[in-house]
Scaffold this active site. Sequence first.
Site, short mmCIF file in Angstrom:
data_model
loop_
_atom_site.label_atom_id
_atom_site.label_comp_id
_atom_site.label_asym_id
_atom_site.label_seq_id
_atom_site.Cartn_x
_atom_site.Cartn_y
_atom_site.Cartn_z
N THR A 148 40.13 42.78 40.60
CA THR A 148 39.77 43.32 39.28
C THR A 148 38.25 43.47 39.23
OG1 THR A 148 39.92 41.07 38.38
CG2 THR A 148 41.83 42.52 38.06
N LYS A 170 42.23 36.60 44.50
CA LYS A 170 41.38 37.39 43.63
C LYS A 170 40.90 36.48 42.50
CE LYS A 170 41.89 39.00 40.08
NZ LYS A 170 41.46 38.57 38.71
N THR A 181 44.10 28.24 39.90
CA THR A 181 43.29 29.25 39.23
C THR A 181 43.43 30.58 39.95
OG1 THR A 181 41.44 28.41 40.55
CG2 THR A 181 41.51 27.73 38.27
N GLU A 261 31.43 36.30 38.31
CA GLU A 261 30.80 37.38 37.54
C GLU A 261 29.37 37.05 37.13
OE1 GLU A 261 34.92 39.04 35.47
OE2 GLU A 261 33.62 37.65 34.38
N ASN A 380 31.09 40.51 30.70
CA ASN A 380 32.23 40.15 29.90
C ASN A 380 32.24 40.80 28.52
OD1 ASN A 380 34.11 38.01 31.25
ND2 ASN A 380 32.03 37.54 31.93
N SER A 385 36.14 47.85 28.34
CA SER A 385 35.91 49.29 28.42
C SER A 385 36.06 49.78 29.86
CB SER A 385 34.51 49.63 27.92
OG SER A 385 33.52 48.99 28.71
#
Length: 385
Positions: A148, A170, A181, A261, A380, A385
């Site tokens: 993702t 992932k 997780t 991230e 985040n 979007s």
Amino acid sequence: MTVTAPAGFDAAGVAVGLKSTGKPDVALVVNRGPLKVGAAVFTSNRAKANPIIWSQQAIKDGVVEAIVLNSGGANCFTGSFGFQTAHQTAEKAATILGVSPGDVLVCSTGLIGTGDEVFRAKVLQGVEASAAALSPEGGQDAAHAIMTTDSVAKTSVVAGEGWTIGAMAKGAGMLAPGLATMLVVITTDAVLDSATADAHLRAATRVSFDRLDSDGCMSTNDQVTLMASGASGVAPDAVVFRSALIDVCDDLARQLQGDAEGASHDITIRVEHALTEDDAVEVGRSIARNNLFKAAIFGNDPNWGRVLAAIGTTQAEFDPYDVDVWMNGVRVCTAGGADRPREDVDLTPRATDLLVDLRVGDASATIRTNDLTHDYVHENSAYSS
């Protein structure tokens, strides 16, 4: 070859339009071996996605013939329609493969609330396309299809004496423990029974994925699955196999940490000389979830006071005024007071090591986390979007 490195497994990854980028978004891993052993651990979040609810039922008999995974939509909080989507996904795969739907696990990842009629149609299309593309060389395609916000595919392989473990994972956000997780598929051609596979998997996740706490946010879709084909014909020593499985899981956990991230520091928190292992984990986790500490590391500030403030919120046995703290090899705090000057600590490298010595016992634990950055907040805030 990742999940197809062990004998007896085929895999595929295809694009069917679930992702707006047009990148691969449906993966299929199939066990072709003489054994169809499976084990899985799931998120402990009470808010569970429909694929989790399906897979928790399907895994009860310890038999797994195949697993279907999609990115581009979580199929979570999509009601009874979403559960039927998971059911139909398993049925579609089962019909094509000639197996029972109850022996097909389903995983989804992506935006919560995504799972309408269009989503269902594309997932079912993806099952057909991936089944047609199945190959012993399809492991990398499968690993890319489950990504993702990941920037890289995450894979690992360990070879034993006559047997192999392969894996893909992932995850780049919502990385916090709850038995497991993110999404992980582990395969092996070793000869295992379902009870042994389950015991090995739980032992491995406990000291790897369960100690990765990147942002304190537990997903609704987390699942780690182990599939054993028995195709090698070798029943490995239990201690040796478990050690290898831990190595694979730990390797993937490090890769997940490194791709978190927006992170600019990968922080390894080692807690030593705790009274119990549970105390060590609790202390380490209190630091990993402390935003003030994580923000300080982002600013390259060795603020050991925030470490002591964080661990003081736990119920672990120790004296806050008898604790030592090291940052990147420099003892910045001893016996609850300042030690070496902060200027002696270099926090500019991405790899950041924090050692906390509680000085009360012989137990220890390691927790992995990341710093809190502007990029994490931005990514985040813009994710949907």
